[in-house]
Design a protein around this motif. Structure first.
Motif, mmCIF file in Angstrom:
data_model
loop_
_atom_site.group_PDB
_atom_site.id
_atom_site.type_symbol
_atom_site.label_atom_id
_atom_site.label_comp_id
_atom_site.label_asym_id
_atom_site.label_seq_id
_atom_site.Cartn_x
_atom_site.Cartn_y
_atom_site.Cartn_z
ATOM 1 N N THR A 1 21.297 74.625 18.694
ATOM 2 C CA THR A 1 21.638 74.196 20.015
ATOM 3 C C THR A 1 22.053 75.423 21.010
ATOM 4 N N GLU A 2 22.110 75.116 21.983
ATOM 5 C CA GLU A 2 22.370 76.275 22.973
ATOM 6 C C GLU A 2 23.797 76.058 23.372
ATOM 7 N N VAL A 3 24.712 77.326 23.271
ATOM 8 C CA VAL A 3 26.000 77.346 23.382
ATOM 9 C C VAL A 3 26.307 78.106 24.483
ATOM 10 N N LEU A 4 26.921 77.659 25.396
ATOM 11 C CA LEU A 4 27.519 78.311 26.717
ATOM 12 C C LEU A 4 28.802 78.780 26.448
ATOM 13 N N GLY B 1 36.558 81.929 27.630
ATOM 14 C CA GLY B 1 36.875 81.869 26.283
ATOM 15 C C GLY B 1 36.687 80.455 25.675
ATOM 16 N N ILE B 2 35.930 79.679 26.255
ATOM 17 C CA ILE B 2 35.503 78.268 25.612
ATOM 18 C C ILE B 2 34.128 78.260 25.485
ATOM 19 N N LEU B 3 33.809 77.993 24.185
ATOM 20 C CA LEU B 3 32.198 77.621 24.023
ATOM 21 C C LEU B 3 31.832 76.203 24.128
ATOM 22 N N THR B 4 30.812 75.757 24.749
ATOM 23 C CA THR B 4 30.398 74.577 25.179
ATOM 24 C C THR B 4 29.029 74.274 24.567
ATOM 25 N N PHE B 5 28.940 73.104 23.793
ATOM 26 C CA PHE B 5 27.480 72.753 23.388
ATOM 27 C C PHE B 5 27.424 71.349 23.374
#
Lengths: 321, 275
Positions: free
Chosen positions: A251-254, A258-262
């Motif tokens: 999955t693509e992680v943005l 400092g926060i990783l969103t997926f």
């Protein structure tokens, strides 16, 4: 529901910059139609073309069956316009502002008194009728503008960022009035906004970016298309964590601040599993349903609020970033 | 039609509501008429050399200035009325007007008529100075003044609208107007008799629309038939082009023609305004 606004391949070009790149859509009678997108996406330009303020470079549109280029005055009689900036005469009273509007739009003399009372009642300004507008608060002025926009019984009411610059409480009130309008008058409401929560209220939302329409659907449907839930985590080593997640879950992680969103399917079940298995220590976790901001993020890879670059900058950058 | 009326009505409404503007409008005429005029009148009559006896003993500078002051007031008010167009652009109200189904022509005409009417009111207000300066104004004179003031105001309001339609800021408008107002006033015969001018200046006087406007007011206010030729000469009341003394009717035609040209240009220019 019959169609009240029909837009076909509408374009607006300024010298070497295309502000609106051929948009097409229909608006049905009686719906609240929202235009969502960052500043400079072409929302206002589109609204300005539809409301005959500027002429399109090419393409056509009709409102209430009238062509926006050929039948400008007919279109003008059919629409009400609430601009971002105030267009009231603040030296005059509310009543005088309304009375002048009736005359500008040729509202029959015997109807005026009744209409003025009616619109003032809708926005709760009846007791301020004979006060000078200068003495009004920002929210009151906005309400008066909405009232004025209704005086000639427009078929479509255009609201360009109707609540921008207002405090949350006043914003909520303005929305009460807008919803009341929809129920009462069956009026079609066409609005632009960059507030996510406001776009949620719309029956349908058109997402605009860089002068093009990139999605158009019901808010619920748009969010469904994002797929699953949104997981936001922070770890002690975000760089490794990012590649690890991308590898493991495809999955693509943005990463932002400092926060990783997926995105994940069935977030609650996934989360339990994830926390148990993940080797890198996690410092915070947040699981939520997708919002329209995620819709935009999903479609463009950017958040709506990030957009502060000027039009010129964007021209240089083009679309690919 | 109703649109023209509404635009006109708004200007009138705002004129009567703005007390400070109303009172302030007396400042300039007061200064010119009472301070400048009274101060200069002694010097003027001694310069003309006719203080005791002679043909010019009736020359009174303050009296001479009075029609010019009416002209100046009408001129100032009319040209500054167009400032509201620029202000409306700045404060946003122009959008409310421009997105309505009214035609641009109606809006422009309404604006010019509004400015003209306000200018006539202001001009009439100058009559309060009459008791202090010793001119006698009859009822007939006032009846003659009103349409004349309106004609002049119409021409100048149109001129103002033409300038306003090309400018976007109030500062810009005020700059341009200031630069125009004073030469036009000085070269109109409003403040001093235009006698023995150098040739180039005489040309400027003759192409100045204000010259004919001020002269119309002079012809109405003064009883020229009762004056000696010397006095008429000294007061510059024999305005002529190529040795032809211009009549009141001809002046009406000149100012009327100028009005027509300006109102057409202004309406055209205003029609190109984008909301």
């Amino acid at each position: 529901m019959p169609t009240i606004v029909e837009v076909k391949n509408l374009k607006k070009r300024y010298k070497d910059f295309e502000a609106v790149k051929g948009v097409s859509f229909d608006v049905e009678q009686g719906e609240i139609f929202g235009f969502l997108g960052p500043n400079g996406a072409g929302k206002s330009t589109t609204i300005n073309m539809l409301s005959t303020i500027i002429k399109p470079s090419s393409g056509t549109a009709t409102i209430n069956g009238y062509d926006i280029v050929q039948k400008r005055n007919k279109v003008r009689s059919s629409i009400g316009l609430i601009f971002q900036a105030s267009t009231l005469d603040e030296k005059l009273t509310a009543n005088e502002n309304l009375m002048l509007h009736c005359k500008f739009y040729g509202v029959a003399k015997k109807l005026r008194e009744e209409r003025i009372q009616e619109v003032l009642q809708i926005v709760d300004l009846t007791d301020k009728r004979y006060n000078i507008v200068e003495t009004f608060s920002g929210g009151m002025k906005r309400r008066l503008e909405i009232a004025r926009g209704l005086l000639h019984y427009p078929r479509v009411l255009f609201l360009d960022e109707p609540t921008v610059g207002l405090d949350p409480q006043t914003r909520a009130h303005i929305w009460d009035y807008i919803l009341k309008l929809k129920e009462k008058a069956g009026i079609t409401i066409f609005l632009t906004t960059h507030y996510m929560d406001e776009a949620e209220i719309c029956d349908r939302v058109a997402v605009m970016d860089h002068g093009a329409l990139i999605a158009l659907d019901k808010p619920v449907q748009l969010k469904k298309n994002v797929g699953g839930d949104i997981l936001e985590i922070a770890t002690e080593d975000n760089v490794t964590a990012k590649s690890r997640i991308e590898e493991t879950y495809q999955t693509e992680v943005l990463e932002k601040e400092g926060i990783l969103t997926f995105q994940v399917e069935r977030g609650d079940e996934f989360l339990v599993q994830f926390v148990k298995e993940f080797e890198i220590p996690i410092t915070s976790v947040n699981l939520r349903r997708p919002t329209l901001n995620d819709v935009f993020l999903n479609l463009t890879g950017r958040e709506i609020r990030e957009e502060t670059v000027s039009q010129k900058d964007r021209m240089k950058q083009g679309r690919g970033h | 039609m109703e649109g023209i009326f509404a635009i006109w009505q708004r200007d009138i409404l705002k004129f009567f509501r703005d007390r400070s503007r109303l009172i302030g409008s007396f400042a300039m005429p007061f200064m010119f008429l009472i301070l400048f005029g009274s101060g200069m009148s002694g010097a003027m009559s001694s310069m003309l050399g006719g203080s005791e006896a002679g043909a010019l003993r009736d020359f009174d500078f303050v009296e001479f200035m009075f029609p010019g002051i009416i002209g100046m007031t009408v001129f100032n008010t009319a040209i500054f009325s167009a400032l509201s167009v620029v202000q409306d652009k700045e404060f946003g109200y122009m959008r409310e007007i421009l997105v309505s189904p009214m035609s641009r022509v109606s809006i422009a005409i309404g604006k010019v008529l509004g400015g003209s009417t306000v200018a006539v009111f202001q001009g009439l207000l100058m009559l309060v100075f009459v008791p202090f300066i010793g001119v006698s104004i009859s009822f007939v004179t006032i009846i003659q003044l009103i349409p004349t003031m309106f004609l002049v105001a119409f021409a100048i309001s149109s001129f103002g609208l033409l300038i306003a339609s090309t400018l976007k800021t109030t500062q810009g408008f005020q700059m341009v107007i200031q630069v125009l107002i004073f030469p036009m006033l000085f070269l109109s015969g409003a403040l001093f008799p235009l006698n023995g001018l150098p040739f180039w200046m005489d040309i400027l006087v003759k192409i100045n629309p204000l010259t004919y406007s001020v002269d119309m007011f002079k012809k109405i206010v003064f009883d020229i038939d009762a004056m000696t030729p010397e006095l008429i000469e000294a007061m510059g009341l024999n305005l002529s082009i190529f040795n032809h003394v211009i009549s009141f009717t001809e002046e009406v035609l000149v100012v009327g023609a100028i009005s027509l040209v300006f109102v057409i240009l202004a309406t055209y220019k205003f029609s190109t305004t984008e909301a």
